[in-house]
Design a protein around this motif. Structure first.
Motif, PDB file in Angstrom:
ATOM      1  N   GLN A   1       0.822  -1.211   0.000  1.00 26.79           N
ATOM      2  CA  GLN A   1       0.000   0.000   0.000  1.00 26.79           C
ATOM      3  C   GLN A   1       0.851   1.253   0.000  1.00 26.79           C
ATOM      4  OE1 GLN A   1      -1.966  -0.325   3.775  1.00 26.79           O
ATOM      5  NE2 GLN A   1      -0.072  -0.173   4.911  1.00 26.79           N
ATOM      6  N   LEU A   2       0.166   2.366  -0.169  1.00 38.06           N
ATOM      7  CA  LEU A   2       0.736   3.685   0.098  1.00 38.06           C
ATOM      8  C   LEU A   2      -0.012   4.224   1.307  1.00 38.06           C
ATOM      9  CD1 LEU A   2       0.491   3.591  -3.263  1.00 38.06           C
ATOM     10  CD2 LEU A   2       1.328   5.903  -2.989  1.00 38.06           C
ATOM     11  N   ILE A   3       0.699   4.868   2.181  1.00 39.56           N
ATOM     12  CA  ILE A   3       0.049   5.571   3.285  1.00 39.56           C
ATOM     13  C   ILE A   3       0.367   7.050   3.119  1.00 39.56           C
ATOM     14  CG2 ILE A   3      -0.128   5.870   5.772  1.00 39.56           C
ATOM     15  CD1 ILE A   3       0.801   2.985   6.105  1.00 39.56           C
ATOM     16  N   ALA A   4      -0.686   7.851   2.933  1.00 42.90           N
ATOM     17  CA  ALA A   4      -0.530   9.300   2.904  1.00 42.90           C
ATOM     18  C   ALA A   4      -0.699   9.761   4.344  1.00 42.90           C
ATOM     19  CB  ALA A   4      -1.565   9.929   1.986  1.00 42.90           C
ATOM     20  N   ARG A   5       0.413  10.124   4.976  1.00 41.72           N
ATOM     21  CA  ARG A   5       0.400  10.375   6.416  1.00 41.72           C
ATOM     22  C   ARG A   5       0.349  11.879   6.700  1.00 41.72           C
ATOM     23  NH1 ARG A   5       0.877   6.972  10.394  1.00 41.72           N
ATOM     24  NH2 ARG A   5       1.703   5.205   9.241  1.00 41.72           N
ATOM     25  N   LEU A   6      -0.716  12.267   7.418  1.00 45.22           N
ATOM     26  CA  LEU A   6      -0.885  13.660   7.816  1.00 45.22           C
ATOM     27  C   LEU A   6       0.014  13.974   9.011  1.00 45.22           C
ATOM     28  CD1 LEU A   6      -2.581  16.210   7.190  1.00 45.22           C
ATOM     29  CD2 LEU A   6      -4.251  15.395   8.840  1.00 45.22           C
ATOM     30  N   ASN A   7       0.077  13.032   9.954  1.00 42.76           N
ATOM     31  CA  ASN A   7       0.968  13.129  11.111  1.00 42.76           C
ATOM     32  C   ASN A   7       1.247  11.706  11.595  1.00 42.76           C
ATOM     33  OD1 ASN A   7      -1.281  12.331  12.771  1.00 42.76           O
ATOM     34  ND2 ASN A   7      -1.964  14.465  12.776  1.00 42.76           N
ATOM     35  N   GLU A   8       1.853  11.566  12.759  1.00 42.36           N
ATOM     36  CA  GLU A   8       2.225  10.226  13.239  1.00 42.36           C
ATOM     37  C   GLU A   8       1.032   9.301  13.431  1.00 42.36           C
ATOM     38  OE1 GLU A   8       5.186   8.708  13.739  1.00 42.36           O
ATOM     39  OE2 GLU A   8       6.004  10.452  12.703  1.00 42.36           O
ATOM     40  N   LYS A   9      -0.123   9.855  13.785  1.00 43.25           N
ATOM     41  CA  LYS A   9      -1.279   9.011  14.091  1.00 43.25           C
ATOM     42  C   LYS A   9      -2.316   8.965  12.977  1.00 43.25           C
ATOM     43  CE  LYS A   9      -0.883   9.500  19.085  1.00 43.25           C
ATOM     44  NZ  LYS A   9      -1.544   9.915  20.328  1.00 43.25           N
ATOM     45  N   GLN A  10      -2.420  10.014  12.180  1.00 38.85           N
ATOM     46  CA  GLN A  10      -3.456  10.072  11.150  1.00 38.85           C
ATOM     47  C   GLN A  10      -2.862   9.861   9.769  1.00 38.85           C
ATOM     48  OE1 GLN A  10      -5.090  14.005  12.238  1.00 38.85           O
ATOM     49  NE2 GLN A  10      -7.065  12.983  12.166  1.00 38.85           N
ATOM     50  N   GLY A  11      -3.560   9.039   8.980  1.00 39.44           N
ATOM     51  CA  GLY A  11      -3.123   8.778   7.616  1.00 39.44           C
ATOM     52  C   GLY A  11      -4.240   8.185   6.796  1.00 39.44           C
TER      53      GLY A  11
END
Length: 201
Positions: free
Chosen positions: A110-120
């Motif tokens: 997968q790809l994870i588009a991470r907004l911050n350490e906890k949200q993605g």
């Protein structure tokens, strides 16, 4: 139009320890509109001839310059409506995650588009229909969703034909090393999103 996550950012799965991690980037809405508009009109420019032909057709029976004016007006209206549909993607609530400032974590799953350490936002490879090399990066196009079942006949055709491309743009500058770029391209080729490299004879 299928979105990576209809509810936006939420708790993301953990990537592989060997995942490619990029720097932060943000797809600007103006950049998206420019690229999407160019792609749509390059492919669909001839659709604008249909309203023009419909407006001018009565001139065969009743010759008048007014029919030519009507054809031009119908064509301009079509172009404005189709362009508004493209720019409207940037205003839709379910499209907002595509325009957030994120960094990507990419592996074979997968790809994870991470907004911050906890949200993605988890984006499985099966959600990506194709990839394209851009002059300064990679464009990953999300698969278009199926038209609703209640639509039938010409309305279903219109929903399928006049869809808007939804994509993520990953500039090469966000990768931390040339090896990360090579690995990312290798993943895209393994997933059949980019053509396989041709070996020199």
């Amino acid at each position: 139009m299928q979105q990576p996550n209809q509810r936006g950012m939420r708790q993301a799965q953990q990537p592989s320890p060997l995942a490619i991690r990029t720097k932060k980037t943000q797809l600007d809405t103006n950049t998206y509109t420019r690229l999407a508009m160019a792609q749509v009109w390059k492919k669909e420019w001839w659709y604008a001839l249909i309203p023009f032909a419909v407006g001018v057709l009565p001139a065969l029976i009743w010759p008048s310059w007014w029919w030519l004016a009507l054809g031009v007006v119908l064509t301009v209206l079509y172009v404005l409506l189709r362009s508004a549909q493209i720019t409207g993607v940037t205003q839709m609530e379910q499209s907002k995650p595509l325009f957030e400032r994120v960094n990507y974590e990419i592996d074979n799953r997968q790809l994870i588009a991470r907004l911050n350490e906890k949200q993605g936002m988890n984006i499985g490879w099966e959600m990506i229909g194709r990839a394209r090399l851009a002059p300064d990066g990679y464009m990953l196009y999300l698969k278009q969703g199926e038209a609703p079942q209640e639509l039938a006949g010409w309305r279903r055709w219109v929903a399928r034909t006049f869809d808007v491309p939804v994509f993520m743009l990953l500039p090469t500058r966000i990768f931390n090393s040339p090896n990360d770029i090579k690995l990312f391209e290798a993943i895209l080729r393994r997933k059949n999103l980019l053509p396989a490299e041709t070996k020199a004879a």
